[in-house]
Design an enzyme around this catalytic site. Structure first.
Site, PDB file in Angstrom:
ATOM      1  N   TYR A  71     -10.251 -38.845   8.097  1.00  0.00           N
ATOM      2  CA  TYR A  71     -10.785 -38.405   6.811  1.00  0.00           C
ATOM      3  C   TYR A  71     -11.339 -39.621   6.075  1.00  0.00           C
ATOM      4  O   TYR A  71     -11.784 -40.579   6.701  1.00  0.00           O
ATOM      5  CB  TYR A  71      -9.734 -37.632   6.002  1.00  0.00           C
ATOM      6  CG  TYR A  71     -10.408 -36.782   4.955  1.00  0.00           C
ATOM      7  CD1 TYR A  71     -11.323 -35.799   5.333  1.00  0.00           C
ATOM      8  CD2 TYR A  71     -10.203 -36.999   3.609  1.00  0.00           C
ATOM      9  CE1 TYR A  71     -12.011 -35.055   4.384  1.00  0.00           C
ATOM     10  CE2 TYR A  71     -10.881 -36.244   2.660  1.00  0.00           C
ATOM     11  CZ  TYR A  71     -11.787 -35.285   3.057  1.00  0.00           C
ATOM     12  OH  TYR A  71     -12.457 -34.561   2.117  1.00  0.00           O
TER      13      TYR A  71
ATOM     14  N   ARG B 295     -23.239 -32.318  -1.361  1.00  0.00           N
ATOM     15  CA  ARG B 295     -22.679 -33.496  -2.036  1.00  0.00           C
ATOM     16  C   ARG B 295     -21.481 -33.993  -1.234  1.00  0.00           C
ATOM     17  O   ARG B 295     -20.339 -33.804  -1.618  1.00  0.00           O
ATOM     18  CB  ARG B 295     -22.264 -33.139  -3.471  1.00  0.00           C
ATOM     19  CG  ARG B 295     -22.000 -34.351  -4.362  1.00  0.00           C
ATOM     20  CD  ARG B 295     -21.203 -33.971  -5.580  1.00  0.00           C
ATOM     21  NE  ARG B 295     -19.896 -33.414  -5.240  1.00  0.00           N
ATOM     22  CZ  ARG B 295     -18.816 -34.143  -4.956  1.00  0.00           C
ATOM     23  NH1 ARG B 295     -18.886 -35.449  -4.926  1.00  0.00           N
ATOM     24  NH2 ARG B 295     -17.671 -33.544  -4.672  1.00  0.00           N
TER      25      ARG B 295
ATOM     26  N   LYS C  54     -10.812 -31.907   6.809  1.00  0.00           N
ATOM     27  CA  LYS C  54      -9.859 -31.271   5.889  1.00  0.00           C
ATOM     28  C   LYS C  54      -8.843 -30.428   6.654  1.00  0.00           C
ATOM     29  O   LYS C  54      -7.636 -30.467   6.386  1.00  0.00           O
ATOM     30  CB  LYS C  54     -10.603 -30.383   4.891  1.00  0.00           C
ATOM     31  CG  LYS C  54     -11.355 -31.129   3.806  1.00  0.00           C
ATOM     32  CD  LYS C  54     -10.434 -31.615   2.708  1.00  0.00           C
ATOM     33  CE  LYS C  54     -11.227 -32.261   1.584  1.00  0.00           C
ATOM     34  NZ  LYS C  54     -10.372 -32.745   0.495  1.00  0.00           N
TER      35      LYS C  54
ATOM     36  N   ASP D   6     -17.317 -29.954  -1.306  1.00  0.00           N
ATOM     37  CA  ASP D   6     -18.527 -30.772  -1.385  1.00  0.00           C
ATOM     38  C   ASP D   6     -19.808 -29.962  -1.604  1.00  0.00           C
ATOM     39  O   ASP D   6     -20.849 -30.254  -1.009  1.00  0.00           O
ATOM     40  CB  ASP D   6     -18.654 -31.655  -0.137  1.00  0.00           C
ATOM     41  CG  ASP D   6     -17.648 -32.801  -0.174  1.00  0.00           C
ATOM     42  OD1 ASP D   6     -16.985 -32.970  -1.210  1.00  0.00           O
ATOM     43  OD2 ASP D   6     -17.528 -33.527   0.830  1.00  0.00           O
TER      44      ASP D   6
ATOM     45  N   ASP E  17     -11.607 -27.820  -3.924  1.00  0.00           N
ATOM     46  CA  ASP E  17     -10.768 -29.017  -3.847  1.00  0.00           C
ATOM     47  C   ASP E  17     -11.339 -30.160  -4.673  1.00  0.00           C
ATOM     48  O   ASP E  17     -10.585 -30.950  -5.246  1.00  0.00           O
ATOM     49  CB  ASP E  17     -10.605 -29.449  -2.390  1.00  0.00           C
ATOM     50  CG  ASP E  17      -9.602 -30.577  -2.240  1.00  0.00           C
ATOM     51  OD1 ASP E  17      -8.477 -30.419  -2.722  1.00  0.00           O
ATOM     52  OD2 ASP E  17      -9.953 -31.622  -1.649  1.00  0.00           O
ATOM     53  N   ASP E  18     -12.656 -30.267  -4.756  1.00  0.00           N
ATOM     54  CA  ASP E  18     -13.265 -31.347  -5.532  1.00  0.00           C
ATOM     55  C   ASP E  18     -12.949 -31.216  -7.014  1.00  0.00           C
ATOM     56  O   ASP E  18     -12.871 -32.216  -7.733  1.00  0.00           O
ATOM     57  CB  ASP E  18     -14.789 -31.359  -5.330  1.00  0.00           C
ATOM     58  CG  ASP E  18     -15.164 -31.483  -3.872  1.00  0.00           C
ATOM     59  OD1 ASP E  18     -14.768 -32.471  -3.253  1.00  0.00           O
ATOM     60  OD2 ASP E  18     -15.836 -30.573  -3.341  1.00  0.00           O
TER      61      ASP E  18
ATOM     62  N   ASN F 221     -14.992 -41.910  -3.684  1.00  0.00           N
ATOM     63  CA  ASN F 221     -14.989 -42.118  -2.236  1.00  0.00           C
ATOM     64  C   ASN F 221     -16.421 -42.227  -1.720  1.00  0.00           C
ATOM     65  O   ASN F 221     -17.336 -41.678  -2.337  1.00  0.00           O
ATOM     66  CB  ASN F 221     -14.304 -40.935  -1.539  1.00  0.00           C
ATOM     67  CG  ASN F 221     -12.811 -40.913  -1.769  1.00  0.00           C
ATOM     68  OD1 ASN F 221     -12.146 -41.921  -1.596  1.00  0.00           O
ATOM     69  ND2 ASN F 221     -12.284 -39.760  -2.146  1.00  0.00           N
TER      70      ASN F 221
END
Length: 580
Positions: free
Chosen positions: A113, A166, A184, A257, A279-280, A417
């Site tokens: 990851y 993204r 993930k 993303d 999750d973002d 990140n």
């Protein structure tokens, strides 16, 4: 000629539903016989499966296989080379892959990851070996269900989907973004023990605005600009409907993303209709809040007394800010009072006028002449700065020194990140605040030794502390709609698992080496919460949730492929010349 080996354990286990899924791939013996456990098949299994003589005579233990795997990894120095090797092992021997990953999770998580997965995504078409996951394009509208039917697993519990717009801080990578759902879901299994065959990675290909990819002959997606018409929304709608129609209403669908605008509107659109989260937005918020809750133990100041300044005002910043507001309200503040504690600074400057409807709650009157982020720090005097801009080293030396001057224990979170996009390094943060800061980053940094010999271990605010445990709880309890309060509960649970000794070392999160236990504990706590709040739909409710969760966790031991053999009482055995 299907080339199907009828004894193939891949089909015995129900890992595929129809032989045509592997039409003409193998001319004699299906290679899945070898990939399941390689040389660990016993002599009897080799004979029964018809693969005796096709493997070397030695019967190896998984311990020996893991040692070979680890030795090969140690010879490699290039992270991308390690990534390619690891993903190859995952394809050939899934249980061995997860065993080695789990045993050395601190070393290997940055490979499978962030940050290495970002590099792998940019090079996806160049390092491609074989497809993983499901690829759905805008040209497939009206036929999404038939594509999902082609997936060999019939009982999927968790889907991670991206449209590649993204990817981390790297921008629009189109179909190359498949590396993110794959990575993930690796962590779903490694961190929380969710069975790998229950996980489905998906990329929605609607084109890309990345000109470099559109000119690359090795690009593997549609050669067209990103479709932003109603057809895009219709495709996502069709996808969501097809997933629950195939796998059930409680199938977990994690968005990953997507571009900022789409991320927020899809979360609003689908959260009350499907079992979904982003999750973002929510995972990042939960892990960041957990870090703040841990930091308050060191600072000795409740969260309601903190002022937070964000660098960046996108989905991550807004997600974190909203969850901080919820935590402050739980401690007795009003929503309006809590929002006044939070400021945002983006590429346009301090957020003093609304540029996006999602930012409205955190727009404040101008505090004066603020021309730079350093000006914002000196004017607002935050106790914590949180970087989620993806713009690189914008926590300058002057900013870090200012935070050290304003606060006895400044909180500095550089969460962007991959590593090259982090707002500052751990070394700069500790050095320029004389070791007084409470630091966390999104990607890993090594331990920092100051001139006086003090050693600090930076905290990594990795979403992997949150989403695997939450996903396990959601799947096991049959939750159909995931509230933000679930992520508030997850943040508190994570913060509670940090020991005083770890906090003294500079950590704001438990060591990654403990992440399986962290995830299990989180699943237990979240299950208790969703049943108590009436969010769970799986009954009867487990009485002992600790035992229940642990009993479901997948392990990496090899299965036996020997049939269950026995004698019938009273039936004559000709070979022994006796009645059994």
């Amino acid at each position: 000629h299907y080339g199907l080996h009828v004894s193939c354990p891949y089909f015995i286990q129900g890992r595929a539903t129809k032989p045509t899924a592997f039409l003409c791939l193998y001319s004699h013996v299906c290679s899945f016989c070898f990939s399941l456990q390689g040389m660990a098949f016993s002599l009897q299994e080799r004979q029964i499966l018809g693969i005796h003589g096709l493997l070397p005579p030695k019967v190896e233990t998984q311990d020996t296989q893991a040692m070979r795997f680890q030795n090969n990894l140690k010879k490699m120095t290039d992270p991308l080379e390690k990534y390619v090797y690891l993903m190859g092992i995952q394809e050939r021997n899934e249980r061995l892959f997860y065993r080695v990953l789990m045993e050395d999770i601190e070393e290997l998580m940055p490979i499978v990851y962030t940050p290495t997965v970002g590099l792998a995504c940019t090079q996806y078409g160049h390092i491609f070996r074989r497809p993983k996951g499901l690829f759905i394009s805008i040209r497939d509208r009206g036929h999404v269900r038939s594509i999902i039917d082609n997936w060999p697993e019939t009982s999927v519990a968790a889907v991670v989907v991206t449209d590649g717009e993204r990817i981390l801080g790297l921008g629009d990578l189109g179909v190359y973004g498949m590396g993110i759902p794959v990575g993930k879901l690796c962590l779903y299994t490694a961190c929380a023990g969710i069975r790998p065959e229950k996980c489905l990675p998906v990329v929605i290909d609607v084109g890309t605005d990345n000109e470099t990819l559109l000119k690359d002959p090795l690009y593997m997606g549609l050669y067209q600009k990103r479709d932003r018409s109603q057809a895009y929304d219709d495709l996502i709608d069709e996808f969501m409907e097809a997933v629950v129609d195939k796998y059930g209403q409680d199938t977990l669908i994690q968005f990953e993303d997507f571009g900022n605008h789409n991320a927020f509107r899809f979360l609003r659109k689908y959260r009350e209709k499907y079992c979904t989260f982003n999750d973002d937005i929510q995972g990042t918020a939960s892990v960041a809040l957990a870090g703040l809750l841990a930091a308050q133990r060191a600072v000795g100041k409740p969260i309601t007394e903190h002022r937070v300044l964000f660098l960046g005002a996108g989905e991550a910043a807004l997600g974190i800010a909203n969850l901080i507001v919820m935590a402050m309200m739980e401690s007795g503040m009003t929503q309006a009072e809590a929002r006044k504690k939070i400021w945002m600074y983006d590429k346009h400057g301090l957020l003093v006028k609304e540029t996006d409807a999602n930012q409205e709650a955190f727009v404040h009157d101008s505090p004066g002449n603020v021309q730079s982020f350093l000006d914002a720090v000196n004017t607002i005097k935050p106790t914590a700065i949180i970087g989620v801009s993806g713009a690189g080293r914008l926590f300058t030396h002057d900013v870090l020194k200012a935070m050290g001057t304003l606060n006895e224990r400044p909180i500095i979170f550089a969460l962007s990140n991959p590593t090259i996009k982090a707002e500052c390094t751990a070394e700069d943060a500790y050095t320029l605040t004389d070791g007084r800061c409470l630091f966390a980053s999104g990607s890993p940094f090594g331990a920092v030794t100051l001139n006086d010999g003090r050693v600090f271990t930076p905290g990594q605010g990795n979403n992997a502390y949150i989403f695997p445990g939450v996903a396990l709880a959601v799947i096991l309890s049959g939750v159909r709609h995931i509230s933000d309060t679930v992520f508030l509960e997850a943040a508190k649970t994570l913060a509670e698992q940090l020991t005083d000794k770890e906090l003294a070392e500079g950590r704001l999160y438990p060591p990654l080496s403990n992440i399986r236990e962290v995830s299990v504990q989180m699943a237990i706590k979240v299950m208790e919460y969703v049943y108590a709040k009436g969010m769970a739909f799986r009954y009867p409710e487990p009485v002992d949730k600790n035992a229940f969760v642990r009993s479901t966790v997948w392990n990496t031991d090899y299965d036996s492929f020997l049939p269950d053999t026995y004698d019938w009482p009273g039936v004559y055995d000709e070979d022994a010349d006796v009645f059994s």
